[in-house]
Design a protein around this motif. Structure first.
Motif, short mmCIF file in Angstrom:
data_model
loop_
_atom_site.label_atom_id
_atom_site.label_comp_id
_atom_site.label_asym_id
_atom_site.label_seq_id
_atom_site.Cartn_x
_atom_site.Cartn_y
_atom_site.Cartn_z
N THR A 143 0.83 -1.21 0.00
CA THR A 143 0.00 0.00 0.00
C THR A 143 0.86 1.26 0.00
O THR A 143 0.56 2.24 -0.69
N GLU A 144 1.96 1.21 0.75
CA GLU A 144 2.83 2.38 0.83
C GLU A 144 3.39 2.76 -0.54
O GLU A 144 3.44 3.94 -0.91
N ASP A 145 3.80 1.75 -1.32
CA ASP A 145 4.33 2.02 -2.67
C ASP A 145 3.24 2.54 -3.60
O ASP A 145 3.48 3.44 -4.42
N ILE A 146 2.06 1.97 -3.50
CA ILE A 146 0.96 2.40 -4.36
C ILE A 146 0.59 3.86 -4.06
O ILE A 146 0.44 4.68 -4.97
N VAL A 147 0.49 4.18 -2.76
CA VAL A 147 0.17 5.56 -2.38
C VAL A 147 1.27 6.51 -2.83
O VAL A 147 0.99 7.63 -3.30
N ARG A 148 2.51 6.09 -2.72
CA ARG A 148 3.61 6.94 -3.15
C ARG A 148 3.51 7.25 -4.64
O ARG A 148 3.72 8.39 -5.06
N GLY A 149 3.18 6.22 -5.42
CA GLY A 149 3.05 6.44 -6.87
C GLY A 149 1.96 7.44 -7.20
O GLY A 149 2.16 8.34 -8.03
N PHE A 150 0.80 7.31 -6.55
CA PHE A 150 -0.28 8.25 -6.82
C PHE A 150 0.10 9.66 -6.37
O PHE A 150 -0.26 10.65 -7.04
N SER A 151 0.83 9.76 -5.27
CA SER A 151 1.23 11.09 -4.80
C SER A 151 2.20 11.77 -5.76
O SER A 151 2.28 12.99 -5.82
N LEU A 152 2.95 10.97 -6.51
CA LEU A 152 3.90 11.52 -7.49
C LEU A 152 3.22 11.90 -8.81
O LEU A 152 3.82 12.57 -9.66
N GLY A 153 1.97 11.45 -8.99
CA GLY A 153 1.24 11.87 -10.18
C GLY A 153 0.85 10.77 -11.13
O GLY A 153 0.30 11.05 -12.21
N CYS A 154 1.08 9.50 -10.79
CA CYS A 154 0.64 8.44 -11.69
C CYS A 154 -0.88 8.33 -11.63
O CYS A 154 -1.51 8.77 -10.66
N VAL A 155 -1.49 7.75 -12.67
CA VAL A 155 -2.95 7.65 -12.74
C VAL A 155 -3.44 6.24 -12.47
O VAL A 155 -4.64 6.03 -12.21
N ASP A 156 -2.53 5.24 -12.54
CA ASP A 156 -2.99 3.85 -12.36
C ASP A 156 -1.78 2.94 -12.23
O ASP A 156 -0.63 3.34 -12.46
N TYR A 157 -2.07 1.68 -11.86
CA TYR A 157 -1.06 0.64 -11.76
C TYR A 157 -1.49 -0.54 -12.64
O TYR A 157 -2.69 -0.84 -12.73
N ILE A 158 -0.53 -1.21 -13.26
CA ILE A 158 -0.76 -2.50 -13.91
C ILE A 158 0.17 -3.50 -13.26
O ILE A 158 1.40 -3.30 -13.24
#
Length: 386
Positions: A95-110
């Protein structure tokens, strides 16, 4: 404008340091028609993305050197790439990595390993969102332009109506208070002035209504097969009287063109505007030259005068509404400042062009070209102006 982004016009940048992952993604996306570019590390992605301006970036998180998080951060700091949607490719599910990615501006994960249907679904969704966002941005800019134009029109129209209304009010007040003391000649002069000013106001209101209908797409063309030559000749004859009052000579060289469909009323309005301006801005005793011939598949109508002409910077503005240019009517004739703006739009919706050629001090030539291919060949939606 289509409702969906066209794959053949869509560019995707894939950033992954594992050749096998690049192969899988390319094999999945190439059959869809997307334009694909690849980068094997963050540094290469930072160099390539500003150059190709992709519509979407698929970005691996775990890479040597600059990882996906840092690459994303830098891309979002760059003016040319900050609005590009980024989807992270990762096997990390914390969860920490996913939240970090969204905070940096990504729109989604695959998630890895890739599922073909999921990859396509997520890519299509975010490409459509970006496409719709661009459409909305374009429409918002258009609305802002229209609102600015509306405010400009209101300000200029109010200014142009104030003086005529003041004249009408002043003359009518005088007639009400002291009209009985005037003789018939003086009363007639006052009433004639009121009538003339009312005519100028009506012309301005008609032009404003026409321009409003054009901008809102509510002015409908009614093309009928007719003689363009005879229409021009008929309108030109009515201007001989006005021209003679200034000792102007109208020279006509009109080729007898075959009939074709056009809106005679609206193109007649264009012809009237060009002729009226030629008379209005010509000094006493000069010549006006009217020409009509066929150029390829177009009827080419030309009006040339021997007036003051236009400087290069004024030629770029001459078709704008309410533009105040240096030439002035030589006999004090009224002008709304909207005629050429309306004329250019009417010609444009017929699929034609209207342009000016001029040199300061050497007159002006207005060239109007109208396709003779008829209403069926007009652009889609060309039966309405907007």
């Amino acid at each position: 404008m289509p409702d969906e982004p066209v794959p053949q016009e869509t560019k995707i940048l894939i950033v992954d340091d594992t050749p096998a992952n690049l192969d899988v993604l390319c094999q999945s996306l190439e059959p869809q028609g997307y334009g694909l570019s690849v980068a094997s590390n963050g540094e290469a992605a930072l160099a390539l993305a500003p150059e190709i301006r992709p519509d979407l970036i698929l970005l691996d998180v775990m890479m040597p050197g600059i990882d996906g998080f840092e690459t994303c951060r830098r891309l979002k700091e760059m003016e040319t790439t900050r609005e590009i949607p980024i989807i992270f490719l990762t096997a990390k599910h914390d969860t920490e990595d996913i939240v970090r990615g969204f905070s940096l501006g990504c729109v989604d994960y695959i998630a890895k390993p890739f599922q073909y249907e999921e990859v396509l679904a997520r890519i299509r969704t975010h490409l459509k969102l970006r496409y719709l966002a661009r459409q909305l941005e374009t429409r918002n800019r258009r609305l802002e332009d229209l609102n600015e134009m509306k405010n400009s029109f209101l300000g200029m129209a109010s200014h142009d109506l104030r003086n005529p209304l003041a004249t009408i009010q002043g003359f009518s007040r005088f007639l009400l208070n002291k009209g009985e003391s005037l003789d018939q000649t003086e009363r007639h002069r006052f009433l004639s002035s009121i009538h003339e000013v009312c005519g100028e106001m009506l012309a301005l209101m008609n032009d404003l209504l026409d321009l409003s209908a054009i901008e809102s797409g509510k002015l409908t063309l009614k093309p009928v097969r007719a003689s363009f030559t005879e229409m021009i000749r008929s309108h030109a004859e009515t201007y001989r009287v006005l021209a003679s009052e200034k000792n102007l000579i109208i020279h006509m060289n009109l080729e007898d063109l075959p009939a074709f469909p056009f809106d005679a009323r609206r193109l007649g309005q264009v012809v009237d505007n060009l002729l009226s301006n030629a008379v209005k801005f010509s000094p006493q005793g000069k010549n006006l030259f009217l020409g009509l011939d066929r150029r390829d598949s177009c009827a080419r109508f030309v009006v040339r005068d021997e007036g003051p002409g236009l400087a290069p910077e004024e030629q770029a503005r001459v078709f704008g509404p309410f533009e105040k240019l240096s030439p002035r009517p030589t006999a004090g004739e009224p002008s709304t400042g909207l005629g050429l703006a309306i004329a250019k739009k009417i010609v444009g919706i017929h699929g034609g062009t209207l342009r000016v050629e001029s040199q300061k001090g050497r007159g002006a030539t207005f060239i109007c070209e109208i396709p003779m291919t008829g209403h069926d060949a007009l652009p889609k939606g060309a039966d309405k102006i907007g």
